[in-house]
Design an enzyme around this catalytic site. Structure first.
Site, PDB file in Angstrom:
ATOM      1  CE  LYS A  33      86.617  -4.461  29.079  1.00  0.00           C
ATOM      2  NZ  LYS A  33      86.855  -5.955  29.811  1.00  0.00           N
ATOM      3  CE1 TYR A 250      55.984   4.575  17.486  1.00  0.00           C
ATOM      4  CE2 TYR A 250      57.928   5.476  18.390  1.00  0.00           C
ATOM      5  CZ  TYR A 250      56.902   4.827  17.796  1.00  0.00           C
ATOM      6  OH  TYR A 250      57.825   5.231  16.446  1.00  0.00           O
TER       7      TYR A 250
HETATM    8  C1  PLP Z   1      87.213  -4.663  30.660  1.00  0.00           C
HETATM    9  C2  PLP Z   1      88.947  -5.756  31.900  1.00  0.00           C
HETATM   10  C3  PLP Z   1      89.490  -4.456  33.018  1.00  0.00           C
HETATM   11  C4  PLP Z   1      89.349  -3.864  33.767  1.00  0.00           C
HETATM   12  O1  PLP Z   1      87.724  -3.608  34.966  1.00  0.00           O
HETATM   13  P1  PLP Z   1      86.910  -2.690  35.016  1.00  0.00           P
HETATM   14  O2  PLP Z   1      86.288  -2.941  36.612  1.00  0.00           O
HETATM   15  O3  PLP Z   1      86.839  -1.411  34.147  1.00  0.00           O
HETATM   16  O4  PLP Z   1      88.612  -1.571  35.977  1.00  0.00           O
HETATM   17  C5  PLP Z   1      90.792  -5.881  33.673  1.00  0.00           C
HETATM   18  N1  PLP Z   1      90.860  -6.559  33.257  1.00  0.00           N
HETATM   19  C6  PLP Z   1      90.004  -6.793  32.372  1.00  0.00           C
HETATM   20  C7  PLP Z   1      90.831  -8.362  31.838  1.00  0.00           C
HETATM   21  C8  PLP Z   1      89.248  -7.101  31.709  1.00  0.00           C
HETATM   22  O5  PLP Z   1      88.317  -7.055  30.640  1.00  0.00           O
END
Ligand code: PLP
Length: 343
Positions: A33, A250
């Protein structure tokens, strides 16, 4: 130009550790994602496929459409605007009964059950109602899952939620068998919960951050040799000689304590890097520190190197900015070029 290199061997190494924990690589759903946590979804999807990963999770429909031809199953985690069946290997996470009622027949879904996080998912007391609805309207229930709120932390909350999810699983199994439906896949673990599990016995685990080489799990729950996949490089724009007492950048918040060469590199907060206000010491890879405030497109560092590495130090940067490695990585601009590291 700043750019990102991605280390395939390190990704495979991390996936090997997780696969061993889970029992097999077929038990890993690789979470890609948010542009694969900033790494670049298309390149990382290719790596995952080549390693033998068959299931992935993404944020939304556009990410799913970009990579679904590579996998058996693509689970959309957070998109409430997709009310149409696009492909049988693209499934939607259902976070509420209200959403369930908007979905068409045959829609592949994974039902998210809230076992204590109180962020999303249907309530424990709504599971029956959802199963009845799914049966009546012929939705394709491919999975049932939950998410833990404290899997990094050394406390018993993980066990409490796991117990509740075990009850959900029994309830679903009973219903599915009674109604001769096909059995959905059950999954609850993210990276940390898989790593801390002694006996993993679910259909798969949804692993993101650890596949990329980071994990904030309490060290008392285990130490793991994870290797960062991403290197973020910035290239030198110019250099100048700074005299002792001169101010740089800055607001002139940095006053040089010595005569030194300072160079400017082409990464700033416009690239999704955190804005540093020049206060405190922002140290990153290779013993370097940022001089003065970070600008939108550049930052200053002592020395004259042609290029510098700002990551892999996502964990150190996260600590400095009082955030988490996920945040540092996923914010990196999609316009930074991503390439596979070559040796
Ligand atoms: C992002 C997410 C994961 C992955 O989690 P990690 O801690 O990055 O392994 C698993 N399940 C859901 C529902 C998520 O949103």
């Amino acid at each position: 130009m700043s750019y990102i290199t991605l280390n395939r061997a390190n990704y495979y190494h991390n996936l090997d550790i997780l696969s061993q924990k889970a029992g097999d690589k077929s038990k890993i759903m690789a979470v890609l994602k948010d542009n694969a946590y900033g790494h670049g979804i298309e390149i990382m999807a290719g790596f995952a496929k080549d390693f033998g990963i068959t299931k992935v999770a993404v944020k939304n429909l556009s990410e799913a459409l970009a990579i679904h031809h590579l996998f058996e199953e693509v689970l959309i985690l957070a998109d409430q605007s997709c009310f149409q069946v696009f492909a049988q290997n693209i499934s939607m996470s259902v976070h509420s009964y209200e959403l369930l009622q908007k979905l068409p027949k045959d829609m592949p879904i994974h039902l998210n059950v809230d076992t204590g996080m109180r962020r999303d998912g249907v309530g424990l007391d709504e599971v029956q109602k959802c199963l009845q609805y799914i049966l009546k309207h012929k939705l394709n229930l491919k999975g049932v899952f939950t998410h833990y709120r404290s899997s990094d932390d050394l406390n018993s909350e993980f066990y409490w939620q796991r117990e509740l999810f075990a009850k959900v699983k029994s309830e679903v199994r009973y219903f599915v068998e009674k109604n001769s439906l096909s059995m959905p896949k059950f999954h609850s673990c993210n990276s940390s919960s898989l790593l801390r599990s002694e006996m993993f016995d679910e259909d798969y685990a949804r692993c993101g951050i650890a596949t990329f080489g980071y994990c904030a799990i309490d060290p008392l729950l285990g130490l793991f040799d994870l290797r960062p996949v991403m290197t973020l490089w910035a290239e030198r724009l110019s250099s100048r000689y700074i005299k002792k007492g001169e101010k740089v950048g800055y607001g002139g918040v940095y006053e040089s304590p010595k005569s030194q060469i300072v160079s400017t590199y082409d990464i700033g907060y416009g690239d999704g890097f955190f804005r540093y206000d020049g206060l405190g010491e922002l140290a990153f890879c290779d013993g370097k520190t940022v001089i003065g405030r970070l600008s939108m497109d550049s930052l200053c560092v002592e020395g004259e190197d042609e290029k510098i590495r700002l990551i892999p130090c996502a964990q150190e940067l996260a600590e400095f900015f009082k955030t988490i490695s996920y945040d540092v990585l996923s914010k990196l601009s999609t316009s930074i070029k991503r390439v596979e590291e070559s040796f």
